[in-house]
Structure formats: C-alpha cells, structure tokens
Design an enzyme around this catalytic site. Structure first.
Site, PDB file in Angstrom:
ATOM      1  N   HIS A 182       6.123  -0.625 -34.388  1.00  0.00           N
ATOM      2  CA  HIS A 182       5.264  -1.442 -35.238  1.00  0.00           C
ATOM      3  C   HIS A 182       4.163  -0.624 -35.908  1.00  0.00           C
ATOM      4  O   HIS A 182       3.484   0.153 -35.253  1.00  0.00           O
ATOM      5  CB  HIS A 182       4.646  -2.603 -34.446  1.00  0.00           C
ATOM      6  CG  HIS A 182       4.219  -3.691 -35.365  1.00  0.00           C
ATOM      7  ND1 HIS A 182       2.952  -3.748 -35.882  1.00  0.00           N
ATOM      8  CD2 HIS A 182       4.907  -4.705 -35.925  1.00  0.00           C
ATOM      9  CE1 HIS A 182       2.876  -4.780 -36.715  1.00  0.00           C
ATOM     10  NE2 HIS A 182       4.058  -5.378 -36.749  1.00  0.00           N
ATOM     11  N   PRO A 183       3.999  -0.803 -37.232  1.00  0.00           N
ATOM     12  CA  PRO A 183       3.102   0.075 -37.980  1.00  0.00           C
ATOM     13  C   PRO A 183       1.630  -0.318 -37.938  1.00  0.00           C
ATOM     14  O   PRO A 183       0.799   0.367 -38.512  1.00  0.00           O
ATOM     15  CB  PRO A 183       3.616  -0.065 -39.419  1.00  0.00           C
ATOM     16  CG  PRO A 183       4.142  -1.448 -39.480  1.00  0.00           C
ATOM     17  CD  PRO A 183       4.685  -1.752 -38.107  1.00  0.00           C
ATOM     18  N   CYS A 184       1.255  -1.408 -37.229  1.00  0.00           N
ATOM     19  CA  CYS A 184      -0.087  -1.928 -37.483  1.00  0.00           C
ATOM     20  C   CYS A 184      -1.204  -1.016 -37.017  1.00  0.00           C
ATOM     21  O   CYS A 184      -2.305  -1.065 -37.533  1.00  0.00           O
ATOM     22  CB  CYS A 184      -0.251  -3.344 -36.948  1.00  0.00           C
ATOM     23  SG  CYS A 184      -0.173  -3.451 -35.182  1.00  0.00           S
ATOM     24  N   HIS A 185      -0.963  -0.138 -36.030  1.00  0.00           N
ATOM     25  CA  HIS A 185      -2.048   0.760 -35.623  1.00  0.00           C
ATOM     26  C   HIS A 185      -1.944   2.124 -36.277  1.00  0.00           C
ATOM     27  O   HIS A 185      -2.859   2.931 -36.189  1.00  0.00           O
ATOM     28  CB  HIS A 185      -2.069   0.914 -34.106  1.00  0.00           C
ATOM     29  CG  HIS A 185      -2.282  -0.384 -33.405  1.00  0.00           C
ATOM     30  ND1 HIS A 185      -3.409  -1.139 -33.603  1.00  0.00           N
ATOM     31  CD2 HIS A 185      -1.488  -1.089 -32.571  1.00  0.00           C
ATOM     32  CE1 HIS A 185      -3.316  -2.244 -32.895  1.00  0.00           C
ATOM     33  NE2 HIS A 185      -2.154  -2.249 -32.265  1.00  0.00           N
TER      34      HIS A 185
END
Lengths: 167, 264
Positions: free
Chosen positions: A126-129
């Site tokens: 997941h790219p959110c961080h």
C-alpha cells in the site's frame, strides 16, 4: 505538476532507467519495460526463483515496480507461483518465512489488488505511507528507486547488491 | 458541492434485475435448480447482494465444494467483484442491453489469474475504503479522509452496504467539497475503460488553463486527440459532452468516489 513530496512520471522513468543500468552491471536481473503508447504503463521487473529451505519446493517470484499516478510515488507489487504454476495466496505467503515478511504489518500493508498495468491480481504494497517516507529522504537520495527499495526491504527481503548504493 | 440532490437520489436508486443460474456442470441433483431472480442496486458490489442466492444454489452442488469461493460469469467472462455492479453491466452489456441480466454461478475452478479473492465482506470493505482514500488523495491530497474519524469511515461503508442514502451522503458530502478559494478539486478521480476492459487513468484537472470549467468534451479532446465521436457511458446513460467535469465528479461518481466511464 511538481510538488515537494511526490515525484513526476518523468522523474520515475529517469530513476528507473538508471536503476536498470546499475542492475545490469551487477547482473541483478531487473529489466525496464517501456510502454511508448502509454507512458504511465512503463515499469521495471525482476523474475527470480526461491527454494523453500524446509521443503526444497521451488517458487517463482515476480517483482514489479511501477508508477502510482494517484499518489505520485513508486509502487511495489509481486506474485509468487508454485512449481505447478498455481498462484500462492496471501495466507501462504505469510507463512513462507524465507520471504521474511514482517508479520506485524503484513495485512495492513500488503493486499491483493487488480494491478493497474496488467489488470490481473497482484500483491501490492500500500502506497499511503510511501509519500511521507520518500519525502524525508528525497533531498539526499541519489536514485529514488534505490531509496524506495530501501523502504520496502524491511518488509520483504530483497537481496539488493550493495553496488546499488554507489554512484 | 454536490447540490443536485435529485440527481444523487436517482443514481442511488438505480437497480438492475438479475437472473442467476447455476453452471450446468456443477449441478449434482437430478432436479434442476430454479433460476434465482433479484433486483440489485447498481452502486453495490456482488459480494454484498448474493448471500441469499448462494444459499439457494448450495443444496444442488457437491458437498465438497460448499465451502469454496463462489464466482460469477457473464458469457464466459468472469465478473470482477471489486467493480460496482452497474459499471460491470455498462461495460459488458452497454451496447447490447439485455434485461434481466443473465449470469452464471460457479463454485469450482476459481479463475485466480483474473479475479481477486474475496472470502468475506471485510475484503470488500478494505477495497472500498482504500479506493475512497485514493480518490481523496486526488481531490484534496487525502486531507478529508485523514481528518475523518473511524466512525465516519464506518458510516460511509455501512451506508453503502445497507443501501442507506442519507447515512452515506451525510459523510460523503464532505468528500465532495472544494477546498480553499478553489472552485473544484485538485484532480478528478476518473477511470476510463475501453470495451476490451483495459483501463487508463490520467491526472485530469477540473479546469482549463484559462481557469474556465473543463467539460467532458474538452477532456476527451485532450486524452484522445486522434479519435472522433468518442462517447462515454456511466450509470446506463450517455453523458452529454458539454457536462462540466467538476459537476460530473460530484454527482455521477460511484460511492468509491471515482467516475467509472465506459469509452465507446
């Protein structure tokens, strides 16, 4: 559109080309797949085989790094097949200690999704961080993909030759 | 802001009649199962509306398959559950409407190279929430979702899952606001699909360089400079080409906050 924290597709492509050049020098197997008709569908990938130390079963692993347009960051995806060509499930992967995936973060960080380039199921980190982390290293980064992989390796053990760190 | 409430309501109430049939090779009883007819919300996802149908067919299949993952196909093409139902219909039947929509139900030979696994509704929720989050990154750099509380996220999901318009829109309206002195989003969350199923995503601004509102026609001219007569369909209708993108995004997005448009 330039912003302090995200990278553009041009920056991604530049870093990808340089990264693949370095990889070729040390025979690390990363290849660039340029898509001339749709620049956003360009990616780099590496195929490798891993033998499970306990069962000596052989697995094929495909790693793909692509550009995530919404987040403006590189994204990491992969799939694992067993020797009969069956895709390995997320639960199985979690049990494969030889991949050394950090158990604590596992389900919140890796999910099976439709790959935006191949439109088939892949496991995607997941790219959110990624954006905030990359921003912290950005000014000192020689190659944004090397830096990015440095963020992924605590999660998935990729054997990245040290030579990637040199100019 | 999404002010045209009648439009929002009309789209929310959109339903499709579906006729489910069990795949012939899976029937283990002498008696043939009846087809299962149901009206489903266009905005929903198949795993949210197929519990009853699944129970109906379970007693006709081999016991050993009763725990395996169910999947659907239309004309031999596996249906991707992670897309809204109405979008799947527009994509696969848009040019050749058939009602009710005839779908085949399977309990074996899960096409793992095409479909994502979906063992329970939590998987649908995770997929839905991460798509809403991605849309918010495009619209407001992710600021609305990150300032919402967990209970707001839950309300958004439950509103969709339980088909409650007011519950959903009480939260979703905040995702449809423009921030600052800007009349519009940073980018429009939009996915364009050709009829062969390939999807392309682009960064699309709701404004032209001169600050005027960008219309659908202007976006099409930018994205497909070589093509003429490009038409776009969503929610079963062909969108008038002079529709402003900002209005379209606020009113015609699916609950996941993306515009899913079929190009033909």
């Amino acid at each position: 559109m330039m912003s302090a924290t995200t990278i553009t597709i041009e920056e991604f492509l530049e870093a990808a080309k340089e990264f693949v050049k370095k990889s070729e020098k040390v025979c690390d197997g990363w290849a660039l797949k340029l898509d001339k008709t749709d620049i956003f569908k360009t990616y780099i990938k590496k195929d490798t085989f891993i033998e499970c130390p306990d069962t000596t079963a052989l697995y094929k692993i495909e790693y793909v790094i692509f550009y995530n347009l919404s987040y403006g960051v590189p994204s990491f995806s992969f799939n694992v097949w067993n020797s009969s060509g069956m895709l390995i499930t997320l639960d199985d992967i979690r049990r494969m200690s030889f991949l050394q995936i950090n158990q604590k973060d596992f389900y919140s960080v890796i999910t099976q999704q439709e790959h935006p380039i191949f439109q088939r199921p892949y496991f995607i980190v997941h790219p959110c961080h990624t954006e905030t982390l990359l921003a912290a290293f950005r000014s000192s980064s020689k190659n944004i993909i090397v830096t990015f992989l440095g963020l992924i390796t605590p999660l998935i053990k990729l054997k990245l030759p040290l030579e990637f760190g040199y100019q | 802001m999404a002010n045209d409430r009648e439009v929002l309501r009309e789209i929310w109430d959109g339903k499709l009649p579906i006729c489910f049939q069990l795949a012939q090779e899976e029937i283990m009883e002498i008696q043939q199962p009846d087809a299962f007819y149901v009206m489903v919300p266009r905005l929903s996802y198949f795993p949210l509306v197929t519990d009853k149908m699944k129970r109906h067919f379970l007693r006709y299949i081999s016991q050993e398959n009763s725990d395996s993952e169910m999947w659907l196909d239309y004309n031999g093409q596996p249906l991707k559950w992670h897309y809204p139902i109405g979008f799947l219909y527009d994509l696969l039947c848009g040019n050749d409407p058939q009602l009710p929509w005839h779908l085949t139900v399977h309990f074996t030979k899960f096409p793992e190279d095409v479909l994502l696994h979906c063992n329970n509704k939590d998987v649908v929720e995770a997929h839905f929430m991460s798509t809403v989050k991605e849309a918010d990154v495009l619209k407001h750099r992710g600021q609305v979702m990150s300032t919402m509380q967990k209970k707001d996220h839950n309300q958004l999901w439950l509103g969709l899952q339980n088909d409650k318009f007011d519950q959903f829109w009480a939260i979703n309206r905040r995702l449809m606001e423009s921030h600052g002195d800007n009349e519009g989003f940073k980018h429009i969350p939009i996915k364009l699909y050709s009829d062969d199923g390939t999807c392309s995503q682009r960064l699309v601004s709701p404004k032209n360089n001169d600050g005027s509102r960008k219309t659908l026609q202007q976006m099409v001219a930018e994205l497909y400079p070589d093509k003429h007569d490009v038409q776009l369909r969503t929610h079963g209708v062909i969108i008038p080409s002079d529709t402003p993108l900002q209005w379209l995004s606020e009113h015609m997005s699916y609950p996941d906050n993306f515009l899913h448009l079929c190009v033909f």
